[in-house]
Design a protein around this motif. Structure first.
Motif, PDB file in Angstrom:
ATOM      1  N   SER A   1       0.827  -1.199   0.000  1.00 45.66           N
ATOM      2  CA  SER A   1       0.000   0.000   0.000  1.00 45.66           C
ATOM      3  C   SER A   1       0.863   1.251   0.000  1.00 45.66           C
ATOM      4  CB  SER A   1      -0.910   0.024   1.232  1.00 45.66           C
ATOM      5  OG  SER A   1      -1.633   1.243   1.292  1.00 45.66           O
ATOM      6  N   ARG A   2       0.479   2.193  -0.840  1.00 47.04           N
ATOM      7  CA  ARG A   2       1.164   3.492  -0.868  1.00 47.04           C
ATOM      8  C   ARG A   2       0.215   4.627  -0.516  1.00 47.04           C
ATOM      9  NH1 ARG A   2       6.151   3.396  -3.529  1.00 47.04           N
ATOM     10  NH2 ARG A   2       6.662   1.323  -4.326  1.00 47.04           N
ATOM     11  N   ASN A   3      -1.044   4.307  -0.359  1.00 48.08           N
ATOM     12  CA  ASN A   3      -2.060   5.340  -0.187  1.00 48.08           C
ATOM     13  C   ASN A   3      -1.843   6.200   1.050  1.00 48.08           C
ATOM     14  OD1 ASN A   3      -4.509   6.732  -0.774  1.00 48.08           O
ATOM     15  ND2 ASN A   3      -5.557   5.478   0.752  1.00 48.08           N
ATOM     16  N   MET A   4      -1.506   5.569   2.186  1.00 49.84           N
ATOM     17  CA  MET A   4      -1.378   6.321   3.431  1.00 49.84           C
ATOM     18  C   MET A   4       0.047   6.370   3.966  1.00 49.84           C
ATOM     19  SD  MET A   4      -4.302   7.531   4.146  1.00 49.84           S
ATOM     20  CE  MET A   4      -4.075   7.990   5.852  1.00 49.84           C
ATOM     21  N   VAL A   5       0.981   5.809   3.205  1.00 56.10           N
ATOM     22  CA  VAL A   5       2.380   5.809   3.647  1.00 56.10           C
ATOM     23  C   VAL A   5       2.886   7.227   3.862  1.00 56.10           C
ATOM     24  CG1 VAL A   5       4.745   5.323   2.877  1.00 56.10           C
ATOM     25  CG2 VAL A   5       2.980   3.575   2.678  1.00 56.10           C
ATOM     26  N   ALA A   6       2.493   8.134   2.954  1.00 60.62           N
ATOM     27  CA  ALA A   6       2.982   9.511   3.026  1.00 60.62           C
ATOM     28  C   ALA A   6       2.409  10.276   4.209  1.00 60.62           C
ATOM     29  CB  ALA A   6       2.656  10.250   1.732  1.00 60.62           C
ATOM     30  N   ALA A   7       1.381   9.737   4.831  1.00 65.18           N
ATOM     31  CA  ALA A   7       0.880  10.342   6.066  1.00 65.18           C
ATOM     32  C   ALA A   7       1.575   9.745   7.282  1.00 65.18           C
ATOM     33  CB  ALA A   7      -0.631  10.140   6.177  1.00 65.18           C
ATOM     34  N   LEU A   8       1.859   8.444   7.229  1.00 59.00           N
ATOM     35  CA  LEU A   8       2.432   7.768   8.388  1.00 59.00           C
ATOM     36  C   LEU A   8       3.910   8.113   8.596  1.00 59.00           C
ATOM     37  CD1 LEU A   8       2.188   5.839  10.730  1.00 59.00           C
ATOM     38  CD2 LEU A   8       2.459   3.924   9.145  1.00 59.00           C
ATOM     39  N   ILE A   9       4.677   8.196   7.528  1.00 56.58           N
ATOM     40  CA  ILE A   9       6.119   8.429   7.690  1.00 56.58           C
ATOM     41  C   ILE A   9       6.428   9.768   8.352  1.00 56.58           C
ATOM     42  CG2 ILE A   9       8.242   8.890   6.370  1.00 56.58           C
ATOM     43  CD1 ILE A   9       7.688   6.394   4.784  1.00 56.58           C
ATOM     44  N   PRO A  10       5.819  10.895   7.929  1.00 56.46           N
ATOM     45  CA  PRO A  10       6.120  12.137   8.655  1.00 56.46           C
ATOM     46  C   PRO A  10       5.635  12.126  10.105  1.00 56.46           C
ATOM     47  CG  PRO A  10       4.434  12.504   6.988  1.00 56.46           C
ATOM     48  CD  PRO A  10       5.004  11.151   6.742  1.00 56.46           C
ATOM     49  N   ALA A  11       4.565  11.380  10.374  1.00 55.27           N
ATOM     50  CA  ALA A  11       4.117  11.248  11.761  1.00 55.27           C
ATOM     51  C   ALA A  11       5.159  10.520  12.595  1.00 55.27           C
ATOM     52  CB  ALA A  11       2.781  10.518  11.809  1.00 55.27           C
ATOM     53  N   MET A  12       5.750   9.459  12.011  1.00 54.47           N
ATOM     54  CA  MET A  12       6.807   8.717  12.710  1.00 54.47           C
ATOM     55  C   MET A  12       8.053   9.564  12.902  1.00 54.47           C
ATOM     56  SD  MET A  12       6.743   4.893  11.120  1.00 54.47           S
ATOM     57  CE  MET A  12       8.115   4.431  12.162  1.00 54.47           C
ATOM     58  N   GLU A  13       8.368  10.406  11.905  1.00 53.89           N
ATOM     59  CA  GLU A  13       9.531  11.280  12.019  1.00 53.89           C
ATOM     60  C   GLU A  13       9.371  12.248  13.189  1.00 53.89           C
ATOM     61  OE1 GLU A  13      10.812  11.450   7.287  1.00 53.89           O
ATOM     62  OE2 GLU A  13       9.692  13.094   8.187  1.00 53.89           O
ATOM     63  N   ALA A  14       8.151  12.723  13.385  1.00 51.42           N
ATOM     64  CA  ALA A  14       7.892  13.655  14.480  1.00 51.42           C
ATOM     65  C   ALA A  14       7.785  12.951  15.823  1.00 51.42           C
ATOM     66  CB  ALA A  14       6.608  14.434  14.201  1.00 51.42           C
TER      67      ALA A  14
ATOM     68  N   PRO B   1       8.411   8.926  17.004  1.00 50.17           N
ATOM     69  CA  PRO B   1       8.657   7.516  16.681  1.00 50.17           C
ATOM     70  C   PRO B   1       7.684   6.550  17.336  1.00 50.17           C
ATOM     71  CG  PRO B   1      10.716   8.639  17.194  1.00 50.17           C
ATOM     72  CD  PRO B   1       9.606   9.588  17.551  1.00 50.17           C
ATOM     73  N   GLY B   2       6.971   7.011  18.360  1.00 51.18           N
ATOM     74  CA  GLY B   2       5.986   6.155  19.010  1.00 51.18           C
ATOM     75  C   GLY B   2       4.727   5.967  18.189  1.00 51.18           C
ATOM     76  N   VAL B   3       4.498   6.835  17.222  1.00 56.22           N
ATOM     77  CA  VAL B   3       3.332   6.724  16.335  1.00 56.22           C
ATOM     78  C   VAL B   3       3.722   5.858  15.146  1.00 56.22           C
ATOM     79  CG1 VAL B   3       1.747   7.974  14.828  1.00 56.22           C
ATOM     80  CG2 VAL B   3       2.426   8.968  17.027  1.00 56.22           C
ATOM     81  N   ARG B   4       3.145   4.644  15.077  1.00 56.34           N
ATOM     82  CA  ARG B   4       3.549   3.712  14.026  1.00 56.34           C
ATOM     83  C   ARG B   4       2.370   3.124  13.253  1.00 56.34           C
ATOM     84  NH1 ARG B   4       5.478  -0.638  14.658  1.00 56.34           N
ATOM     85  NH2 ARG B   4       5.094  -1.131  16.848  1.00 56.34           N
ATOM     86  N   SER B   5       1.185   3.724  13.413  1.00 60.85           N
ATOM     87  CA  SER B   5       0.029   3.162  12.721  1.00 60.85           C
ATOM     88  C   SER B   5      -0.945   4.262  12.322  1.00 60.85           C
ATOM     89  CB  SER B   5      -0.675   2.140  13.621  1.00 60.85           C
ATOM     90  OG  SER B   5      -1.731   1.499  12.939  1.00 60.85           O
ATOM     91  N   VAL B   6      -1.679   4.014  11.234  1.00 58.39           N
ATOM     92  CA  VAL B   6      -2.677   4.976  10.761  1.00 58.39           C
ATOM     93  C   VAL B   6      -3.764   4.227  10.001  1.00 58.39           C
ATOM     94  CG1 VAL B   6      -1.535   5.444   8.544  1.00 58.39           C
ATOM     95  CG2 VAL B   6      -2.979   7.207   9.598  1.00 58.39           C
ATOM     96  N   MET B   7      -4.959   4.795  10.009  1.00 60.25           N
ATOM     97  CA  MET B   7      -6.066   4.270   9.200  1.00 60.25           C
ATOM     98  C   MET B   7      -6.825   5.453   8.628  1.00 60.25           C
ATOM     99  SD  MET B   7      -9.201   1.725  10.287  1.00 60.25           S
ATOM    100  CE  MET B   7     -10.665   1.557   9.258  1.00 60.25           C
ATOM    101  N   ASN B   8      -7.227   5.349   7.371  1.00 60.94           N
ATOM    102  CA  ASN B   8      -8.039   6.392   6.755  1.00 60.94           C
ATOM    103  C   ASN B   8      -9.504   6.019   6.833  1.00 60.94           C
ATOM    104  OD1 ASN B   8      -7.467   4.314   4.717  1.00 60.94           O
ATOM    105  ND2 ASN B   8      -8.623   5.643   3.318  1.00 60.94           N
ATOM    106  N   ILE B   9     -10.327   6.985   7.146  1.00 61.47           N
ATOM    107  CA  ILE B   9     -11.781   6.778   7.188  1.00 61.47           C
ATOM    108  C   ILE B   9     -12.461   7.930   6.442  1.00 61.47           C
ATOM    109  CG2 ILE B   9     -11.721   5.471   9.347  1.00 61.47           C
ATOM    110  CD1 ILE B   9     -12.669   7.991  10.806  1.00 61.47           C
ATOM    111  N   LYS B  10     -13.759   7.798   6.290  1.00 58.32           N
ATOM    112  CA  LYS B  10     -14.568   8.773   5.568  1.00 58.32           C
ATOM    113  C   LYS B  10     -14.604  10.118   6.296  1.00 58.32           C
ATOM    114  CE  LYS B  10     -19.354   9.090   3.834  1.00 58.32           C
ATOM    115  NZ  LYS B  10     -20.646   8.348   3.791  1.00 58.32           N
ATOM    116  N   TYR B  11     -14.729  11.200   5.510  1.00 57.90           N
ATOM    117  CA  TYR B  11     -14.895  12.530   6.106  1.00 57.90           C
ATOM    118  C   TYR B  11     -16.352  12.972   6.044  1.00 57.90           C
ATOM    119  CZ  TYR B  11     -15.303  17.527   6.546  1.00 57.90           C
ATOM    120  OH  TYR B  11     -15.731  18.780   6.938  1.00 57.90           O
ATOM    121  N   SER B  12     -16.804  13.558   7.125  1.00 58.83           N
ATOM    122  CA  SER B  12     -18.047  14.316   7.168  1.00 58.83           C
ATOM    123  C   SER B  12     -17.984  15.177   8.423  1.00 58.83           C
ATOM    124  CB  SER B  12     -19.285  13.404   7.213  1.00 58.83           C
ATOM    125  OG  SER B  12     -19.409  12.802   8.484  1.00 58.83           O
TER     126      SER B  12
END
Length: 450
Positions: free
Chosen positions: A335-348, A350-361
């Motif tokens: 998957s490449r869809n959310m990688v670009a969101a997770l990597i900068p979060a980890m850079e800031a 390192p304890g943040v190592r997971s993400v999930m995308n959900i619908k917006y409203s």
């Protein structure tokens, strides 16, 4: 039998360079390391406060001890200090027929302290360059050895030709000290190859040259051809630099074990994603949170640098009646869809190592806030036009980076309201897949009650 590699170099009391860096590199790459110490330095991240060169006779004694019993499949040479030590090393290299020899012509420490006597430079050029299989000077060292001024890639290629003419079959002129992309020039006597590396915004680069040359030697000990050994070494040093250690008050060391720690946890991360997915599949109303592009649950290895280090579902999470179902089993690099969101979060963080995308409203954001999740947003239209085209931003989504930089931390939720041909999206972050799944379940249940 375990491959063996020998380092002939100085000792760094700070542990970031010299034989300490070399032995850590050998171990990380699966090679048994031996060492011959040429000098003992008193140094830390701020500089070198003292150097004690060992007598050439004792260097010879160490070489004899190692090579007569243990032997070696490859060797690297680092700090040699003076002409006497150079002569002693050259004699034993010839006596034992060491062919897979990597020469790192160490002259100046990262702090600027000189580690090779000026009168020894000619001896290095005359006695060791013809014996080495690979030589790895940086720009300054290449200038000293060739007498040339080097300011661009063309100059680096010319210097590589000159060094090859001294008798070394393969030359790597390292370009990290030039402006722009950090490009190394490799010349094997017939072809040039450019190894473009990332430019890391860190002062913690102590021992980079030692580590790089040791990694090449390790590759040669493993039986790799020179070009492949250089490729492996480049990947290894890039990872070590990406996660360099902020130790001491000056130039900290690279992280020699970052790639080892990253690879160790692959099975565990896959299991964690599977556990998180099971929680999500057990929630009957979760389909209400699935966007048109579907959802995915991602988890990263420690020291992740790209999609290959991040586990996700190959077919994503899709709606199934009112609930969700996973398509495929968790795997890395799918998957490449959310990688670009997770990597900068980890850079800031390192304890943040997971993400999930959900619908917006608006209702979903209200549900996030109702259950106490910290939320933040960005406007896709505000992204600079050239941001995505910069190589360093390949896996760094602008909006996520902007939010984290503004807040100084990673919130639970980062969302946007979409843009031209772009569906709005909510990103839910957490320490691991289970925590992210639990946050998403809380959002779902809060939404159902509203």
């Amino acid at each position: 039998m375990l491959p063996k590699a020998l380092t002939i170099a100085g000792s760094d009391s700070g542990g970031g360079a010299g034989i300490q860096a070399d032995l850590k590199t050998f171990a990380a790459l699966g090679v048994y390391g031996t060492s011959v110490i040429t000098a003992v330095t008193a140094q830390n991240t701020l500089g070198v406060t003292g150097v004690h060169n060992l007598p050439p006779e004792f260097v010879t004694q160490q070489l004899e001890a190692v090579l007569s019993d243990i032997g070696t499949d490859a060797a690297k040479i680092g700090m040699l200090a003076n002409a006497g030590i150079i002569g002693a090393v050259a004699k034993k290299v010839q006596e034992y027929g060491l062919e897979k020899l990597v020469l790192d012509p160490v002259m100046v420490a990262k702090s600027g302290d000189h580690l090779l006597a000026p009168e020894a430079r000619e001896a290095l050029q005359r006695e060791l360059l013809p014996l080495a299989l690979v030589v790895t000077p940086n720009i300054h060292e290449a200038q000293v050895l060739t007498g040339m001024s080097i300011s661009n890639l063309d100059d680096m290629e010319k210097a590589a030709r000159v060094l090859h003419g001294y008798g070394t079959p393969c030359v790597i002129v390292k370009g990290g000290h030039l402006e722009g992309v950090a490009t190394d020039v490799f010349f094997d006597g017939s072809e040039f190859h450019h190894f473009a590396g990332e430019r890391f915004l860190t002062k913690n680069t102590h021992g980079t040259g030692c580590t790089y040359s040791a990694a090449i030697a390790a590759g040669l000990a493993l039986g790799l051809p020179v070009f492949e050994a250089v490729q492996q070494a480049k990947e290894y040093i890039n990872t070590a630099l990406a996660f360099a250690l902020d130790i001491g008050g000056g130039h900290g060391p690279t992280h020699h074990l970052a790639s080892l720690y990253r690879d160790r946890d692959r099975y565990r991360v896959l299991q964690e994603v599977q556990e998180g997915v099971a929680l999500l599949e057990g929630e009957p109303g979760l389909g209400a949170l699935i966007p048109e592009v579907q959802s995915n649950l991602l988890a990263a290895l420690p020291y992740a640098r790209g999609p290959e280090d991040i586990a996700a579902l190959p077919g994503r999470l899709v709606k199934c009646n009112a609930g969700v179902r996973a398509v495929g089993l968790p795997a890395f690099g799918v998957s490449r869809n959310m990688v670009a969101a997770l990597i900068p979060a980890m850079e800031a963080d390192p304890g943040v190592r997971s993400v999930m995308n959900i619908k917006y409203s608006p209702e979903i954001i209200a549900a996030c806030q109702k259950v106490g999740l910290a939320t933040a947003s960005f406007d896709r239209q505000a992204e600079p036009e050239d941001y995505a085209a910069r190589p360093e931003n390949r896996y760094r989504e602008w909006g996520t980076v902007a939010v984290i930089e503004e807040r100084g931390s990673v919130p639970d939720v980062i969302y946007d309201r979409g843009g031209w041909c772009r569906e709005p999206q909510v990103r839910v972050f957490g320490q691991g897949p289970r925590q992210v799944a639990e946050k998403v379940l809380c959002i779902c249940r809060s939404l159902e009650k509203s």
